[in-house]
Design an enzyme around this catalytic site. Structure first.
Site, mmCIF file in Angstrom:
data_model
loop_
_atom_site.group_PDB
_atom_site.id
_atom_site.type_symbol
_atom_site.label_atom_id
_atom_site.label_comp_id
_atom_site.label_asym_id
_atom_site.label_seq_id
_atom_site.Cartn_x
_atom_site.Cartn_y
_atom_site.Cartn_z
ATOM 1 N N GLU A 183 96.093 -36.653 53.449
ATOM 2 C CA GLU A 183 96.972 -37.008 54.608
ATOM 3 C C GLU A 183 96.472 -35.641 55.389
ATOM 4 O O GLU A 183 96.189 -34.716 54.895
ATOM 5 C CB GLU A 183 98.325 -36.762 54.284
ATOM 6 N N GLU A 229 102.743 -35.029 46.771
ATOM 7 C CA GLU A 229 103.447 -33.553 46.962
ATOM 8 C C GLU A 229 104.381 -33.269 46.164
ATOM 9 O O GLU A 229 105.536 -33.281 46.581
ATOM 10 C CB GLU A 229 103.805 -33.875 48.614
HETATM 11 C C1 BG6 Z 1 103.746 -34.898 54.160
HETATM 12 C C2 BG6 Z 1 104.602 -36.232 53.404
HETATM 13 O O1 BG6 Z 1 104.497 -33.649 53.798
HETATM 14 O O2 BG6 Z 1 104.113 -35.025 55.861
HETATM 15 C C3 BG6 Z 1 104.736 -37.342 54.462
HETATM 16 O O3 BG6 Z 1 104.022 -36.558 52.409
HETATM 17 C C4 BG6 Z 1 105.398 -36.847 55.882
HETATM 18 O O4 BG6 Z 1 105.644 -38.335 53.991
HETATM 19 C C5 BG6 Z 1 104.459 -35.698 56.343
HETATM 20 O O5 BG6 Z 1 105.803 -37.829 56.618
HETATM 21 C C6 BG6 Z 1 104.982 -35.329 57.777
HETATM 22 O O6 BG6 Z 1 105.934 -34.403 57.502
HETATM 23 P P1 BG6 Z 1 107.468 -34.420 58.132
HETATM 24 O O7 BG6 Z 1 108.088 -33.281 57.266
HETATM 25 O O8 BG6 Z 1 107.254 -34.144 59.611
HETATM 26 O O9 BG6 Z 1 107.993 -35.598 57.802
#
Ligand code: BG6
Length: 454
Positions: A359, A162
């Site tokens: 993800e 990301e």
């Molecule tokens: C993604 C990241 O943006 O979303 C993760 O790669 C992250 O590291 C996940 O944990 C969830 O997002 P957030 O903003 O709730 O931590």
């Protein structure tokens, strides 16, 4: 239908789960110090201990095995193995990852390594970080070490997780470490250096790998999906996925899919974006494109949500207003499974590489019930809906190699601290006790049946 060898996995990242932030010779990352600042993280939480995975990785692998997980995507902590980011190697850090990799393989779980998931070495940050023209070389040195030490057993590597977030939120809008709001004269060259770092790393990894490795890249995006199956709406959503508009330039300029992907997969910056951003790029940027566009083996994509898009009266894409009380997660992210289907279809059309969803998942306020189990029907429903849409994209011709659920276990959610829980495994942070949630058992059945029972 999912391919026979479809990779069913789960993902984590180093700073979010490892803990042991100051142990065994690890150097500091910008997240270690950001968490020490006042009023940056919900509840002043830190990743100092997190899930203590550094010490409990064997137990965690057992749980993965119980859930039938076939592949595990984790990131290396750059300063754990190179405390200063470059130069001196911390053998203790290497040993940790060697043990982790060996234990995964012993348990029949395929390791997928992400080189960089945001925990940038503080020593390099002090030298200007991504702003320093040497920063791509620093990253390439780190990538070389990673393949020299791990690619005898690890076959799949991802360079960046990301970039939109660690550059956009880290340096443009300031919501993630190091929390800056820098001008575009700084942040556009930084983004360029990240892309160049990616390309230089790919070159050096191919050169020094101990076996034939596969390399990918994992951006994120909020994907537009068509409001109907009409050609006009589908075309509008496709256009909106890749176009660069004045509105984007005026907002967080870096929140774009094509700016971060076209150079990597097509060897060029998108023309419409160059119109706005060219003047900020470093001198000689054109000469870097060949390196940035090194051939890759797969595309990773993190995908959580999107927005409904239709063809407006003027023929341009326009957003459809969400209904009152639309479904959303604890992170207040809309639940939009269609985004997974259309995102994958559009990406495959444009970049023509096998795709891994690196993800996808949902943050909830899960609780331990009176029966000592964690019942999380929302997560099961979310994953079921998204995976059905992924299957539709596959049935309509997209080449999808695998899916990594975010996340294997509840963890440190960056500025949100431990408030929301994204895991298939519940973590009690006081005792470090783990409980596989209902969704973890549900995922096992999906994996066993290769998704036919969705
Ligand atoms: C993604 C990241 O943006 O979303 C993760 O790669 C992250 O590291 C996940 O944990 C969830 O997002 P957030 O903003 O709730 O931590």
């Amino acid at each position: 239908m999912f391919k026979e060898d479809f990779v069913w996995g789960a993902a984590t990242s180093a700073y979010q789960i490892e803990g042991a932030a100051f142990e065994d010779g690890k150097g500091l990352s910008i997240w270690d110090t950001y968490c020490m600042e006042k009023n940056k993280i919900f509840g002043s939480h830190t990743g100092n201990i997190a899930c203590d995975h550094y010490h409990k990785y064997r137990d965690d692998i057992k749980l993965m095995k119980t859930m039938g997980i076939k592949a595990y995507r984790f990131s290396l902590s750059w300063p754990r193995i190179l405390p200063n980011g470059i130069g001196e190697i911390n053998e203790k850090g290497i040993e940790f990852y060697n043990n982790l990799i060996d234990a995964l393989i012993e348990n029949g779980i395929e390791p997928y390594i992400t080189l960089f998931h945001w925990d940038y070495p503080r020593e390099l940050y002090k030298m200007g970080g991504w702003l320093n023209p040497d920063s791509p070389k620093w990253f390439a040195e780190y990538a070389q070490l990673a393949v020299e030490r791990f690619s005898d057993r690890v076959k799949n590597f991802i360079t960046f997780n990301e970039p939109q977030c660690f550059i956009g939120f880290g340096y443009c809008t300031g919501g993630l470490a190091p929390g800056f709001q820098l001008p575009m004269h700084d942040t556009v060259p930084m983004a360029h250096n990240v892309l160049l770092a990616h390309g230089m790393a790919v070159k050096i990894m191919r050169k020094y790998a101990k076996s034939e490795i596969k390399i990918g890249y994992a951006p994120t995006y909020t994907f537009p999906y068509p409001a109907s199956e009409s050609k006009e709406d589908i075309d509008a959503a496709r256009t909106a996925t890749f176009e660069y508009t004045e509105e984007m330039f005026e907002g967080d300029w870096s929140w774009s899919e094509s700016w971060w992907c076209d150079p990597v997969f097509l060897g060029k910056y998108p023309e419409d974006a160059l119109h706005y951003l060219k003047k900020y790029l470093p001198v000689g940027w054109e000469n870097d494109l060949e390196t940035i566009g090194q051939p890759l083996d797969f595309m990773g994509q993190n995908l959580y949500n999107g927005w409904e898009c239709r063809c407006g009266a003027d023929g341009k894409p326009e957003g459809v207003e969400r209904e009152v009380g639309y479904p959303q997660t604890a992170s207040e992210w809309p639940i939009t499974p269609e985004a997974l289907k259309w995102g994958v279809k559009f990406l495959y059309e444009r970049y023509k590489l096998p795709i891994y969803i690196t993800e996808n998942g949902i943050g909830c306020y899960d609780v331990i019930s009176l029966d000592n189990q964690v019942h999380d029907p929302l997560r099961i429903d979310f994953l079921n809906r998204y995976l059905l849409k992924l299957r539709e994209a596959i049935d309509e011709g997209a080449d999808v190699a695998g899916y990594f659920q975010w996340s294997l276990m509840d963890n440190f959610e960056w500025c949100q601290g431990y408030r929301k829980r994204f895991g298939l495994i519940y973590v009690d942070y006081e005792t470090q006790k783990r409980i596989i949630k209902d969704s973890g058992y549900w995922y096992r059945k999906i994996i066993e049946n290769n998704g036919e029972n969705l």
